[in-house]
Design an enzyme around this catalytic site. Structure first.
Site, mmCIF file in Angstrom:
data_model
loop_
_atom_site.group_PDB
_atom_site.id
_atom_site.type_symbol
_atom_site.label_atom_id
_atom_site.label_comp_id
_atom_site.label_asym_id
_atom_site.label_seq_id
_atom_site.Cartn_x
_atom_site.Cartn_y
_atom_site.Cartn_z
ATOM 1 C CG HIS A 138 -2.042 -1.115 1.252
ATOM 2 N ND1 HIS A 138 -2.654 -1.229 0.086
ATOM 3 C CD2 HIS A 138 -2.423 -2.104 2.066
ATOM 4 C CE1 HIS A 138 -3.664 -2.240 0.306
ATOM 5 N NE2 HIS A 138 -3.148 -2.780 1.735
ATOM 6 C CG ASP A 149 -2.798 -8.180 0.592
ATOM 7 O OD1 ASP A 149 -2.015 -8.700 1.447
ATOM 8 O OD2 ASP A 149 -3.719 -7.536 0.750
ATOM 9 C CG HIS A 176 -6.619 -5.164 1.603
ATOM 10 N ND1 HIS A 176 -6.070 -6.131 2.472
ATOM 11 C CD2 HIS A 176 -7.839 -4.726 2.133
ATOM 12 C CE1 HIS A 176 -6.830 -5.942 3.438
ATOM 13 N NE2 HIS A 176 -8.004 -5.255 3.491
ATOM 14 C CG ASP A 199 -5.118 -9.963 3.183
ATOM 15 O OD1 ASP A 199 -4.464 -10.416 2.025
ATOM 16 O OD2 ASP A 199 -4.761 -8.697 3.571
HETATM 17 C C1 SP5 Z 1 -0.927 -5.039 3.886
HETATM 18 C C2 SP5 Z 1 -2.579 -4.877 4.130
HETATM 19 O O1 SP5 Z 1 -3.287 -6.080 4.043
HETATM 20 N N1 SP5 Z 1 -3.237 -3.845 4.604
HETATM 21 C C3 SP5 Z 1 -4.511 -3.753 4.872
HETATM 22 C C4 SP5 Z 1 -4.853 -2.475 5.430
HETATM 23 C C5 SP5 Z 1 -6.362 -2.577 5.703
HETATM 24 N N2 SP5 Z 1 -6.636 -1.513 6.301
HETATM 25 C C6 SP5 Z 1 -8.206 -1.043 6.535
HETATM 26 C C7 SP5 Z 1 -8.957 -1.634 7.647
HETATM 27 C C8 SP5 Z 1 -10.264 -1.425 7.348
HETATM 28 C C9 SP5 Z 1 -10.955 -2.212 8.723
HETATM 29 N N3 SP5 Z 1 -12.605 -2.644 8.315
HETATM 30 C C10 SP5 Z 1 -12.939 -3.363 9.355
HETATM 31 C C11 SP5 Z 1 -13.562 -4.686 8.728
HETATM 32 C C12 SP5 Z 1 -13.745 -5.736 9.788
HETATM 33 N N4 SP5 Z 1 -14.578 -6.749 9.455
HETATM 34 ZN ZN ZN Z 2 -4.459 -7.041 2.499
#
Ligand code: SP5
Ligand code: ZN
Length: 340
Positions: free
Chosen positions: A161, A195, A197, A284
């Site tokens: 990211h 990943d 994301h 993830d």
């Molecule tokens: C490296 C990586 O996987 N980074 C991911 C960062 C995500 N950060 C945002 C988190 C948003 C949380 N949302 C809550 C959902 C819970 N079910």
């Molecule tokens: Zn991720």
């Protein structure tokens, strides 16, 4: 298989992050993740855990802006010297939209300029940990450039990211991009990001380049972080037009649909005929990940590894996300085991 790993990640242990709505939760990207992976790797007969070599700052500054790296290096000292009431973690509450080009001189103004969200919390050891993490990716790249067929960079903090000049999503230095750029001096590179994301930082770094093909398979940013990148119509710019590919997936995606998206990515990589492959490996995508919404099984993760390994390219695998700590070791071994 060489596994590059540094204990320096333990210096980065933010106590919490903020979820949407301001909910303060224990930091998901914690050092227990590494302990789980290490203990699973130590039970195999093929993982050779190795200290990274130090390549210094030059290969990092080749992909990140120098002023951003300077910010990471000095912000903690400035934070401690500031008049903030709670200095547990450096986390600004105001963020720069990129259409606002002013770069303030004060610490919190710069923090909001260089950070994209409330999950890349900075503490005293963050910069050292991020540097060591990038050295793991570079060491894996060097091993593969020297003839190892595959190497694993057990990076923490993760990197995908982090863009040229910003941190976000637990990431500070884009480890996979630093390694891919280093390898690109020796031949064409394909970077595949699996990943959950979108690898928005990697997309940002290579968006105008034709010598590094970047492909990201991820949850549709219409509903998922990082929201502002990862759409199918983002395909590169200028010389890099046609050299970036996003494959967004729906909530609930299961193994068969995922594997057909992967096959599409793999056929693009075959057509590109790179000298090296970099894989941003986030676990993830796993069915029971607390941050994920897609449903890939441990066997599916093995099948993903098997199909990537069938490319028979010199490959570095770089650790990204994955937050079901109980399953992280098993999932990583399932993936990496296909490369042995
Ligand atoms: C490296 C990586 O996987 N980074 C991911 C960062 C995500 N950060 C945002 C988190 C948003 C949380 N949302 C809550 C959902 C819970 N079910
Ligand atoms: Zn991720």
């Amino acid at each position: 298989m060489k596994v590059y790993y540094s204990e320096a990640h333990r210096k980065h242990e933010p106590p919490f992050e903020l979820f949407d709505g301001g909910l303060r939760v224990p930091y998901m990207e914690n050092s227990d993740r590494m302990d789980r992976i290490l203990s699973a790797l130590k039970k195999t007969d093929w993982a050779e855990i190795t200290e990274p070599k130090n390549f210094g700052l030059d290969p990092i500054c080749a992909v990140h802006d120098k002023d951003y790296i300077d910010f990471l290096a000095s912000c903690w000292t400035e934070w401690l010297a500031s008049d903030a009431r709670d200095k547990t973690t450096l986390l600004p509450a105001t963020f720069a939209l990129r259409r606002q080009s002013q770069k303030p001189t004060g610490l919190l103004g710069r923090a909001g300029y260089y950070m994209m969200d409330l999950s890349a919390c900075i503490v005293g050891g963050t910069f050292d940990s991020a540097l060591a993490s990038a050295q793991c990716a570079l060491s894996a790249a060097e091993a593969v450039a020297n003839g190892a067929g595959v190497a694993f960079a057990l990076c923490r903090p993760p990197g995908h990211h982090a863009g040229k000049d910003y941190a976000g999503g637990y990431c500070f230095i884009n480890n996979a991009s630093v390694a891919a750029n280093w390898l690109s001096a020796k031949g064409k590179v394909a970077l595949l990001d699996i990943d959950y994301h979108c690898g928005n930082g990697t997309q940002d770094i290579f968006y105008d380049r034709a010598d590094v093909l970047t492909i990201s398979i991820h949850a549709d940013p219409n509903f998922e972080y990082p929201y502002y990148a990862g759409y199918a119509d983002e395909t590169g710019t200028g010389a890099g037009s046609g050299f970036h590919k996003n494959i967004p997936l729906e909530k609930g995606t299961e193994d068969p649909r995922y594997l057909s998206a992967l096959d599409e990515a793999l056929s693009l990589i075959r057509g590109f005929a790179p000298a090296y492959l970099v894989v941003s490996a986030g676990m993830d995508i796993y069915a029971d990940d607390p941050l994920g919404t897609i449903r890939i099984t441990t066997e599916g993760i093995g099948e993903i590894g098997k199909r990537i390994s069938a490319l028979e390219l010199p490959t570095i695998i770089v650790m990204e996300g994955g937050y079901n700590n109980d399953m992280l070791g098993r999932n990583i071994v399932s993936f990496l085991g296909e490369f042995e």
